[in-house]
Write a protein that holds these residues in place. Structure first.
Motif, mmCIF file in Angstrom:
data_model
loop_
_atom_site.group_PDB
_atom_site.id
_atom_site.type_symbol
_atom_site.label_atom_id
_atom_site.label_comp_id
_atom_site.label_asym_id
_atom_site.label_seq_id
_atom_site.Cartn_x
_atom_site.Cartn_y
_atom_site.Cartn_z
ATOM 1 N N ARG A 110 0.840 -1.214 0.000
ATOM 2 C CA ARG A 110 0.000 0.000 0.000
ATOM 3 C C ARG A 110 0.866 1.251 0.000
ATOM 4 N N ARG A 111 2.002 1.191 0.676
ATOM 5 C CA ARG A 111 2.929 2.332 0.634
ATOM 6 C C ARG A 111 3.458 2.549 -0.775
ATOM 7 N N TYR A 112 3.720 1.446 -1.463
ATOM 8 C CA TYR A 112 4.218 1.545 -2.835
ATOM 9 C C TYR A 112 3.192 2.222 -3.734
ATOM 10 N N VAL A 113 1.923 1.878 -3.539
ATOM 11 C CA VAL A 113 0.861 2.498 -4.334
ATOM 12 C C VAL A 113 0.881 4.016 -4.138
ATOM 13 N N LYS A 114 1.013 4.466 -2.884
ATOM 14 C CA LYS A 114 1.058 5.900 -2.605
ATOM 15 C C LYS A 114 2.348 6.517 -3.142
ATOM 16 N N TRP A 115 3.447 5.804 -2.987
ATOM 17 C CA TRP A 115 4.753 6.315 -3.431
ATOM 18 C C TRP A 115 4.789 6.496 -4.946
ATOM 19 N N ARG A 116 4.222 5.539 -5.682
ATOM 20 C CA ARG A 116 4.225 5.624 -7.140
ATOM 21 C C ARG A 116 3.306 6.735 -7.640
ATOM 22 N N ASP A 117 2.153 6.909 -6.985
ATOM 23 C CA ASP A 117 1.211 7.960 -7.361
ATOM 24 C C ASP A 117 0.831 7.859 -8.842
ATOM 25 N N LYS A 118 0.575 6.642 -9.279
ATOM 26 C CA LYS A 118 0.129 6.381 -10.645
ATOM 27 C C LYS A 118 -1.230 5.686 -10.606
ATOM 28 N N SER A 119 -1.800 5.462 -11.767
ATOM 29 C CA SER A 119 -3.093 4.793 -11.816
ATOM 30 C C SER A 119 -2.981 3.378 -11.261
ATOM 31 N N HIS A 120 -4.081 2.878 -10.736
ATOM 32 C CA HIS A 120 -4.076 1.519 -10.184
ATOM 33 C C HIS A 120 -3.743 0.486 -11.243
ATOM 34 N N GLY A 121 -4.152 0.738 -12.472
ATOM 35 C CA GLY A 121 -3.831 -0.202 -13.538
ATOM 36 C C GLY A 121 -2.334 -0.314 -13.765
ATOM 37 N N THR A 122 -1.636 0.833 -13.751
ATOM 38 C CA THR A 122 -0.182 0.840 -13.925
ATOM 39 C C THR A 122 0.508 0.130 -12.773
ATOM 40 N N VAL A 123 0.103 0.454 -11.542
ATOM 41 C CA VAL A 123 0.734 -0.135 -10.360
ATOM 42 C C VAL A 123 0.472 -1.636 -10.296
ATOM 43 N N ARG A 124 -0.709 -2.064 -10.707
ATOM 44 C CA ARG A 124 -1.009 -3.500 -10.701
ATOM 45 C C ARG A 124 -0.084 -4.256 -11.654
#
Length: 344
Positions: A110-124
């Protein structure tokens, strides 16, 4: 409380010419390189080969950077599109490289999701590569187990498609552009065939080593070249629609070698030209992939069956049903008929 280990890293001593590799519990070792770029290659090789004793390590003793390096070195070269793995690694390594596999849990993901600050599709997609790398390391015996990555919510399928009027405006904006007439050819091919952008830009009028081609004599389009390896993005052959075939024949007669070319050379991307045409047509948010959505939607609206549409557009029947099925005139027709004919 002891400080957490930093993992393998480069270090430059003040009075020594070469870069050194520092690793917790290991003596400093020279890379033999004065250049930081070359030293980073030595570091990557060190990380990729460190600890390969033939005995699987516990997740708390192996860093994510190590399994990602193994995945890049051993598995990536075997796939049809290794650059996609490379893009994910570029995003993953700054955050994950020093963390142990045992640190891969819901909190760090979850920290990575916030750190990346990109769309959920990209992070997935990126986290999917991390999961695949850990699974590979486990399968090949480098680690005793592979933790499970916690993914962000899957984004809703994009259903944006163009009306006939919107498509005409986009085409007119492309034709009108002084340097973007090649874009109009791209748009026409996409609207008639629903082929993905990269595949269209690789297609020519003769068999080639780059991508697919249009066989105008037989009326077939081959989305994938004979030397290209298959990927998860299916690119099966399909018949060429009559109207598009006439356009293609005219372009070939004009001397074009590629379906989308500019000044005699194959176009590598249409990003800038498409962005300008989109703005000129007043269609914010529309992307080249919208054209695929449009092609499939129009096809179903005109009465195509889901099975035939899946074959023609090289898309699974499940995806067609889930994303576009409601556009078909026969969508839930039997249920509607049963509801309307319900007896007392």
């Amino acid at each position: 409380m002891p400080r957490p280990a930093k993992g393998a890293r480069l270090h430059k001593f003040k009075h020594r010419p070469h870069w050194y590799i520092r690793d917790t519990g290991q003596p400093d070792r020279s890379t033999g390189q004065r250049s930081r770029v070359e030293a980073e290659k030595e570091l990557a090789a060190y990380i990729a080969t460190r600890g390969r004793t033939g005995v699987a390590n516990e997740p708390e003793n192996v860093t994510c950077g190590e399994v990602l390096a193994i995945y890049a070195e051993e598995y990536a070269p075997t796939v049809a599109a290794p650059e996609r793995i490379g893009y994910a690694l570029d995003a993953l390594l700054p955050y994950w490289s020093g963390l142990k596999l045992a640190h891969v849990k819901g909190e760090t993901c979850r920290r990575y999701v916030k750190w990346r600050d990109k769309s959920h599709g990209t992070v997935r997609r990126e986290l999917g590569v991390l999961q695949a790398a850990m699974n590979y390391a486990h399968k090949e015996g480098y680690v005793t187990s592979a933790p499970t990555v916690t993914m962000p919510p899957k984004p809703e399928s994009k259903e944006r498609w163009l009306t006939r009027d919107e498509a005409a405006r986009l085409l007119w904006a492309a034709y009108r552009g002084h340097k973007s007439s090649h874009l109009a050819r791209f748009i026409l091919i996409a609207l008639y065939t629903g082929t993905r952008k990269d595949a269209i830009l690789r297609m020519g009028f003769e068999p080639n080593t780059v991508g697919g081609w249009f066989d105008l004599d037989r009326g077939l389009m081959y989305r994938r070249g004979t030397d290209e390896r298959a990927t998860n993005k299916r690119r099966t052959p399909a018949p060429i629609p009559r109207q598009l075939r006439a356009h293609l024949a005219r372009w070939r007669a004009s001397g074009y070698k590629w379906a989308v070319e500019y000044q005699g050379a194959r176009v590598g991307d249409v990003k800038r030209a498409f962005s300008k045409a989109r703005t000129d047509a007043g269609l914010p948010g529309v992307t080249p992939h919208t054209l695929k959505h449009t092609a499939i939607t129009w096809n179903l609206q005109n009465g195509a069956s889901i099975w035939d549409a899946a074959g023609f557009f090289a898309t699974s029947a499940e995806t067609i049903e889930k994303t576009y099925g409601h556009h078909s005139p026969s969508h839930q027709a039997s249920a509607l008929k049963a509801a309307e004919n319900r007896r007392n």
